[in-house]
Design a protein around this motif. Structure first.
Motif, mmCIF file in Angstrom:
data_model
loop_
_atom_site.group_PDB
_atom_site.id
_atom_site.type_symbol
_atom_site.label_atom_id
_atom_site.label_comp_id
_atom_site.label_asym_id
_atom_site.label_seq_id
_atom_site.Cartn_x
_atom_site.Cartn_y
_atom_site.Cartn_z
ATOM 1 N N UNK A 1 0.845 -1.211 0.000
ATOM 2 C CA UNK A 1 0.000 0.000 0.000
ATOM 3 C C UNK A 1 0.876 1.255 0.000
ATOM 4 N N UNK A 2 1.949 1.215 0.790
ATOM 5 C CA UNK A 2 2.817 2.392 0.874
ATOM 6 C C UNK A 2 3.599 2.593 -0.420
ATOM 7 N N UNK B 1 17.017 0.595 5.365
ATOM 8 C CA UNK B 1 16.917 1.096 6.747
ATOM 9 C C UNK B 1 16.153 2.424 6.834
ATOM 10 N N UNK B 2 15.529 2.840 5.723
ATOM 11 C CA UNK B 2 14.806 4.120 5.701
ATOM 12 C C UNK B 2 13.411 3.903 5.133
ATOM 13 N N UNK B 3 12.403 4.529 5.767
ATOM 14 C CA UNK B 3 11.069 4.574 5.152
ATOM 15 C C UNK B 3 10.752 6.043 4.914
ATOM 16 N N UNK B 4 10.681 6.415 3.625
ATOM 17 C CA UNK B 4 10.543 7.825 3.263
ATOM 18 C C UNK B 4 9.243 7.992 2.488
ATOM 19 N N UNK C 1 0.665 11.660 7.625
ATOM 20 C CA UNK C 1 2.019 11.164 7.325
ATOM 21 C C UNK C 1 2.606 10.427 8.528
ATOM 22 N N UNK C 2 2.419 11.016 9.706
ATOM 23 C CA UNK C 2 2.960 10.379 10.926
ATOM 24 C C UNK C 2 2.322 9.016 11.142
ATOM 25 N N UNK C 3 0.997 8.942 10.970
ATOM 26 C CA UNK C 3 0.311 7.663 11.222
ATOM 27 C C UNK C 3 0.803 6.590 10.257
ATOM 28 N N UNK C 4 1.051 6.961 9.001
ATOM 29 C CA UNK C 4 1.545 5.962 8.037
ATOM 30 C C UNK C 4 2.978 5.541 8.367
ATOM 31 N N UNK C 5 3.801 6.509 8.819
ATOM 32 C CA UNK C 5 5.174 6.142 9.202
ATOM 33 C C UNK C 5 5.176 5.226 10.422
ATOM 34 N N UNK C 6 4.243 5.466 11.337
ATOM 35 C CA UNK C 6 4.141 4.623 12.536
ATOM 36 C C UNK C 6 3.711 3.212 12.129
ATOM 37 N N UNK C 7 2.698 3.137 11.255
ATOM 38 C CA UNK C 7 2.244 1.812 10.779
ATOM 39 C C UNK C 7 3.380 1.091 10.071
ATOM 40 N N UNK C 8 4.117 1.837 9.232
ATOM 41 C CA UNK C 8 5.242 1.248 8.497
ATOM 42 C C UNK C 8 6.309 0.725 9.447
ATOM 43 N N UNK D 1 5.109 -2.505 10.876
ATOM 44 C CA UNK D 1 5.225 -3.574 9.873
ATOM 45 C C UNK D 1 6.667 -4.057 9.740
ATOM 46 N N UNK D 2 7.622 -3.143 9.955
ATOM 47 C CA UNK D 2 9.039 -3.498 9.816
ATOM 48 C C UNK D 2 9.637 -4.019 11.125
ATOM 49 N N UNK D 3 8.773 -4.215 12.138
ATOM 50 C CA UNK D 3 9.253 -4.816 13.387
ATOM 51 C C UNK D 3 9.993 -3.878 14.317
ATOM 52 N N UNK D 4 9.782 -2.565 14.159
ATOM 53 C CA UNK D 4 10.431 -1.610 15.062
ATOM 54 C C UNK D 4 9.749 -1.634 16.438
ATOM 55 N N UNK D 5 10.451 -1.138 17.451
ATOM 56 C CA UNK D 5 9.882 -1.141 18.806
ATOM 57 C C UNK D 5 9.293 0.215 19.185
#
Ligand SMILES: CC(C)(COP(=O)(O)OP(=O)(O)OC[C@H]1O[C@@H](n2cnc3c(N)ncnc32)[C@H](O)[C@@H]1OP(=O)(O)O)[C@@H](O)C(=O)NCCC(=O)NCCS
Length: 177
Positions: A6-7, A71-74, A118-125, A128-132
């Motif tokens: 989706x992203x 290592x980046x989600x932009x 934008x923030x909500x999508x970065x948080x979801x991303x 999804x990438x297993x960040x804490x």
């Protein structure tokens, strides 16, 4: 539920102005639109709040060269063919599960809900990438940004070495990841 696909393809978001913007992952071909956003979309005050680095061609070239870095989600928000919002997180070497976030919305599109989207999508991303969680640094006088971050659950955990910025953190619950 949101997926990384989706992203890649883009998510449509309705702004409070009635406009629709497409938020998607930054692509190599977005360099010129990003340069226009940095130099024309952001006022000098927004540029200062966003970055201590000059928003010039060499920065855009660096962003383009790492468009596919793992290592980046932009993310970029397009209104027609113009970028009106830009946000990303990058994994930190010393704390790779707690990436550092940065965000800017064009002056003409601030206060319409785009920063939050934008923030909500970065948080979801990040989930999804297993960040804490996510970390960010914000100038202490940037009340608008701090209000947005608090609304999303970020908390102040300290300040930067020069004392000018708050360090804020959002920790994901284990069962949300
Ligand atoms: C900070 C920034 C990213 C926020 O994005 P935005 O699209 O303007 O924010 P939104 O419209 O999504 O607003 C979300 C929340 O922020 C807060 N907010 C928005 N405008 C505000 C204002 N003028 N004053 C105080 N709080 C404000 C509110 O809590 C708002 O929620 P609400 O609309 O439900 O009241 C954007 O204003 C910006 O890019 N500013 C210049 C660069 C910058 O400061 N970047 C951040 C560096 S850390």
């Amino acid at each position: 539920m949101l997926t990384m696909l989706d992203l890649e393809l883009g998510v449509w978001v309705n702004l409070r102005s009635g406009e629709r913007v497409l938020i998607r992952r930054f692509r190599r071909t977005d360099g010129e639109a990003l340069y226009e956003f940095f130099t024309k979309g952001l006022s000098p005050e927004s540029q200062r709040l966003y970055s201590v680095q000059p928003l010039d061609r060499s920065l855009v070239n660096a962003v383009v060269s790492e468009a596919d870095a793992p290592d980046v989600l932009r993310l970029v928000a397009f209104c027609g063919d113009k970028i009106v919002g830009y946000a990303y997180w990058r994994q930190q070497l010393f704390n790779p599960k707690m990436p550092l976030l940065s965000i800017a919305v064009a002056d003409g599109h601030q206060g319409l809900g785009l920063g939050q989207a934008l923030m909500e999508l970065l948080i979801e991303g990040a989930k999804l990438k297993g960040m804490e969680g996510i970390e960010l640094h914000v100038f202490k006088h940037n009340r608008r940004a701090i209000a947005l971050y608090r609304k999303l659950g970020f908390e102040i955990v300290g300040d930067t070495d020069n004392g000018r910025q708050w360090i804020m953190v959002l920790l994901f619950n284990r069962n949300e990841r």
